[in-house]
Each structure stands twice: as C-alpha cells, then as structure tokens.
Design a protein around this motif. Sequence first.
Motif, short mmCIF file in Angstrom:
data_model
loop_
_atom_site.label_atom_id
_atom_site.label_comp_id
_atom_site.label_asym_id
_atom_site.label_seq_id
_atom_site.Cartn_x
_atom_site.Cartn_y
_atom_site.Cartn_z
N ARG A 197 48.12 21.34 41.51
CA ARG A 197 49.23 21.86 40.70
C ARG A 197 48.79 22.99 39.79
O ARG A 197 49.50 23.99 39.62
N ALA A 198 47.61 22.86 39.19
CA ALA A 198 47.11 23.89 38.29
C ALA A 198 46.88 25.20 39.04
O ALA A 198 47.18 26.29 38.52
N GLU A 199 46.37 25.12 40.24
CA GLU A 199 46.07 26.33 41.02
C GLU A 199 47.33 27.06 41.48
O GLU A 199 47.28 28.24 41.81
N LYS A 200 48.46 26.35 41.51
CA LYS A 200 49.71 26.97 41.95
C LYS A 200 50.45 27.67 40.80
O LYS A 200 51.43 28.38 41.04
N LEU A 201 50.01 27.46 39.56
CA LEU A 201 50.70 28.06 38.43
C LEU A 201 50.62 29.58 38.50
O LEU A 201 49.56 30.15 38.74
N ARG A 202 51.75 30.23 38.30
CA ARG A 202 51.81 31.71 38.31
C ARG A 202 51.46 32.21 36.91
O ARG A 202 52.14 31.89 35.93
N ILE A 203 50.39 33.00 36.81
CA ILE A 203 49.90 33.49 35.53
C ILE A 203 50.23 34.98 35.40
O ILE A 203 50.08 35.74 36.37
N GLY A 204 50.66 35.41 34.22
CA GLY A 204 50.93 36.82 34.03
C GLY A 204 51.74 37.09 32.78
O GLY A 204 51.88 36.23 31.90
N ASP A 205 52.29 38.29 32.70
CA ASP A 205 53.12 38.72 31.58
C ASP A 205 54.37 37.84 31.52
O ASP A 205 55.11 37.72 32.51
N GLY A 206 54.63 37.24 30.38
CA GLY A 206 55.76 36.33 30.25
C GLY A 206 57.11 36.97 30.48
O GLY A 206 58.11 36.26 30.70
N LEU A 207 57.20 38.30 30.43
CA LEU A 207 58.47 38.96 30.70
C LEU A 207 58.84 38.93 32.17
O LEU A 207 60.00 39.18 32.53
N ASP A 208 57.87 38.62 33.02
CA ASP A 208 58.13 38.45 34.45
C ASP A 208 58.74 37.06 34.66
O ASP A 208 58.14 36.05 34.33
N SER A 209 59.93 37.00 35.22
CA SER A 209 60.65 35.74 35.34
C SER A 209 59.93 34.74 36.24
O SER A 209 60.21 33.53 36.17
N ALA A 210 59.02 35.20 37.09
CA ALA A 210 58.30 34.29 37.98
C ALA A 210 57.08 33.66 37.31
O ALA A 210 56.51 32.71 37.84
N VAL A 211 56.69 34.17 36.16
CA VAL A 211 55.48 33.69 35.49
C VAL A 211 55.72 32.34 34.84
O VAL A 211 56.75 32.11 34.19
N GLN A 212 54.75 31.43 35.02
CA GLN A 212 54.82 30.10 34.42
C GLN A 212 53.88 29.93 33.24
O GLN A 212 54.09 29.06 32.40
N MET A 213 52.82 30.73 33.19
CA MET A 213 51.86 30.63 32.09
C MET A 213 51.40 32.02 31.68
O MET A 213 51.00 32.82 32.52
N GLY A 214 51.49 32.30 30.38
CA GLY A 214 51.08 33.60 29.88
C GLY A 214 49.66 33.61 29.38
O GLY A 214 48.85 32.74 29.73
N PRO A 215 49.32 34.57 28.53
CA PRO A 215 47.95 34.74 28.06
C PRO A 215 47.64 33.86 26.85
O PRO A 215 48.52 33.24 26.26
N MET A 216 46.37 33.84 26.48
CA MET A 216 45.96 33.33 25.19
C MET A 216 46.40 34.33 24.13
O MET A 216 46.72 35.47 24.43
N ILE A 217 46.42 33.90 22.88
CA ILE A 217 46.97 34.75 21.83
C ILE A 217 46.08 35.93 21.48
O ILE A 217 46.56 36.99 21.06
N ALA A 218 44.76 35.77 21.62
CA ALA A 218 43.84 36.82 21.17
C ALA A 218 42.49 36.65 21.86
O ALA A 218 42.19 35.58 22.40
N PRO A 219 41.64 37.69 21.83
CA PRO A 219 40.32 37.59 22.47
C PRO A 219 39.48 36.42 21.95
O PRO A 219 38.68 35.85 22.70
N ARG A 220 39.66 36.07 20.69
CA ARG A 220 38.85 34.96 20.14
C ARG A 220 39.12 33.65 20.86
O ARG A 220 38.26 32.79 20.95
N ARG A 221 40.33 33.50 21.41
CA ARG A 221 40.65 32.27 22.13
C ARG A 221 39.98 32.27 23.51
O ARG A 221 39.63 31.20 24.03
N LEU A 222 39.81 33.44 24.12
CA LEU A 222 39.05 33.51 25.37
C LEU A 222 37.61 33.09 25.13
O LEU A 222 37.03 32.34 25.93
N ASP A 223 37.05 33.56 24.04
CA ASP A 223 35.67 33.18 23.71
C ASP A 223 35.58 31.67 23.47
O ASP A 223 34.59 31.02 23.87
N ALA A 224 36.61 31.13 22.81
CA ALA A 224 36.61 29.68 22.55
C ALA A 224 36.68 28.90 23.86
O ALA A 224 35.98 27.89 24.03
#
Length: 374
Positions: free
Chosen positions: A307-334
């Motif tokens: 199920r996780a691998e099927k999630l569509r990731i991308g810009d939330g303005l795209d109606s097909a997207v199910q999961m957007g980004p982290m809020i900031a680069p610090r969260r990627l590092d975390a």
Amino acid sequence: MYPETIELLIDGVWCQGSDGKSETLINPATEEVLATVPHATEADLDRALAASLKGFKLWKTMTAMQRWAIMDKAADLIEQRKDTIARTLTMENGKALAEATGEVQFAADATRWYAEEGKRAYGRIVPARLPGVRQMVFKEPVGPVVAFAAWNFPASNVIRKISGALGAGCSIILKPAEETPGTAVAIARCFQDAGLPAGVLNIVFGEPARVSSYLIASPIPKKVSLTGSTAVGKLLQKQAADTLKRCTMELGGHAPVIVYEDADLDKTLDTVVAFKFRNAGQVCTSPTRFYVHEAVYDRFIDGFAARAEKLRIGDGLDSAVQMGPMIAPRRLDAMDGFVSDATAKGATVITGGKRVGNKGYFYAPTLLKDVPDT
C-alpha cells in the motif's frame, strides 16, 4: 499564483513590521518563493498587546448572541472562500488539496460550534450552608489570550485558537507558524469582514522564541494556548508561571498501534496506512510504531509495504497526489536520521528510506522492520 498577501493584523489594521524585517515563505513542493513574512518588533507587539486589552473590554461586554452573529458570519465567509483558502494552505504546507479543503471546511464548522457553545456558557446555583443565602456562580471571560499554532494543520490549529477564545468572550493575539502564515491571514480576514471589532483578533509573526517570551511576560494576557512540541510546551508553561497565566497545551504524541491475531487485516491496513502517511506523517497522532501479533506479522508487513509503494507522491495541487512533501529541509534530515539510527540498531528497510526527486522536500513512504525479540 499564491493567493494571499502576508501582513500583521494589529488593532484592526493590516500592516508590515515597523523595522521592515521579514523572512521568505517557500513552497515545500516546488521550493519556489511564495511571499515574504513580516516580523513584528517589540513596538509592534506592544501595540498588539494594547489592542488586545482594548478589544477584550469591548468584546466581553457584548452578549453571547451578538458574538455568535459575528462568528457565524465569519464561518459563512470561510466556507464561501474555502477553495481559495485551501489552495493557499496546500501551497505553503504541501498537503493534498482534497485534504486541505476538508481542513478549511472544518474551520468553518468549528467556528459555528464555538459560537454556539458561547451561548451555553451557563453558570450554576450552589446550595448554601446557611438559610437565607443564595450562592450563584457566573462564568466570565478570563481575559486576553496569547496563542501559538503549529504548521502541520494551518487551518484547524489556528481556528481552535481563534474561535475558542472568541466564543468564550476573550480577545486573542495569535502567532501562527511562519511556515504557513497565509491560511491564518485568510481566516483572519474572514472574521474582520464579518464585523469583528478592531483589537479582538491580532496576528503577529516573528522569531518564535523572542515573540513568545515577550508576549507571555506581559501582564496583559491572562491565558496561553499552544499547539506544538512537548519541549516548547514545557518552556512556555515555565514562562507563564511567572505571571500565573492559565495554560492549555496540545503537544506532540507518540502513538502505538497494536494489531491482534483476529484483526480484519485488510481493513486494518487500509486504515493505518492512510493515517500513517496523512500529511506526509506530520501529524501528532500519526502512528509511530506497530506491535503486530506473530500470526499475522508477515502478512501485515507485506500488505503495508504494498500500500505504501502505491501512494502517489507530488505537489498537493495535483488532484491525483495522495502525499505531499515534508514542510522543510530540516525534516528531510530528521527522516534520514531516523532511518540511519534504526538500521544501525538492526532494523531492515522494507520500502522507502530515501528522499524522492531533486526538487521539493519529498521523502518516500517508509517502512522498517525491527529485529524481533527472542
């Protein structure tokens, strides 16, 4: 185009900070600059404090029905502007537009709820110990409020502060997160356009520790409200103790999920995967770890990963997207830190565990399997 102009709201007037200091607002999906966020100086904060005291003296004298009428109209305006506010929310926070739209609708609904509750802030009669004595309890607004809202739910975190205070007859100075200022500004404009008197709602931005410590040290506010981390909550509560301010803290969570042998596994997986990756996992009630019965352990792992691998990731303005980004680069590092720490201690990455793309703060939905105790 980003729909909102970011300004401070002090005593009913939208303005920039008096010294011109600001920071940039970045779209976490595209890394584009959306706007500048003005910082309030101490002089600006003093004006907001004075305005909140003036606004409180006016707002508390209005009847609950009068306050209800303004709040109900504000709720109507939030609902009417829902699509635009949701677009603002998605661009600054990153979450899927459908999720943002639902959150803004919640803001309208919550405003109506708090407005109605304000009409039912009943007192009570307390039986007396002596004959001929009548003891009555009246509820009164506590006073001006200072409130601090986190970035993960730019509409619902903000509206709980604003409408909770207003419904109780209090004025409020709100400091939304600098990462997601536009949603709060758009909501505040709805209250202003609904006829909220000047000074009852004030919006400020700035360096969080400096703004919070300055506002809390003032004798004018009588209540502090925070949605944020446990560490920040402890700090603000200590600061509030110096002036005996009442505190309401909604702090971070660490939620486990227990999966029993007789669980409906497909239903369980559909539910927990949706909740785990909602808002890219940036939710205080997001599941953080799963304890799964050994009889269904392998099936759970396989089903979760699929199920996780099927999630569509991308810009939330795209109606097909199910999961957007982290809020900031610090969260990627975390996230990298969490994965590195877990694998160093014996965990295995089943899926994800890495950043996605070279633009935007995207991280793949990640599942790690721990080494079972023997």
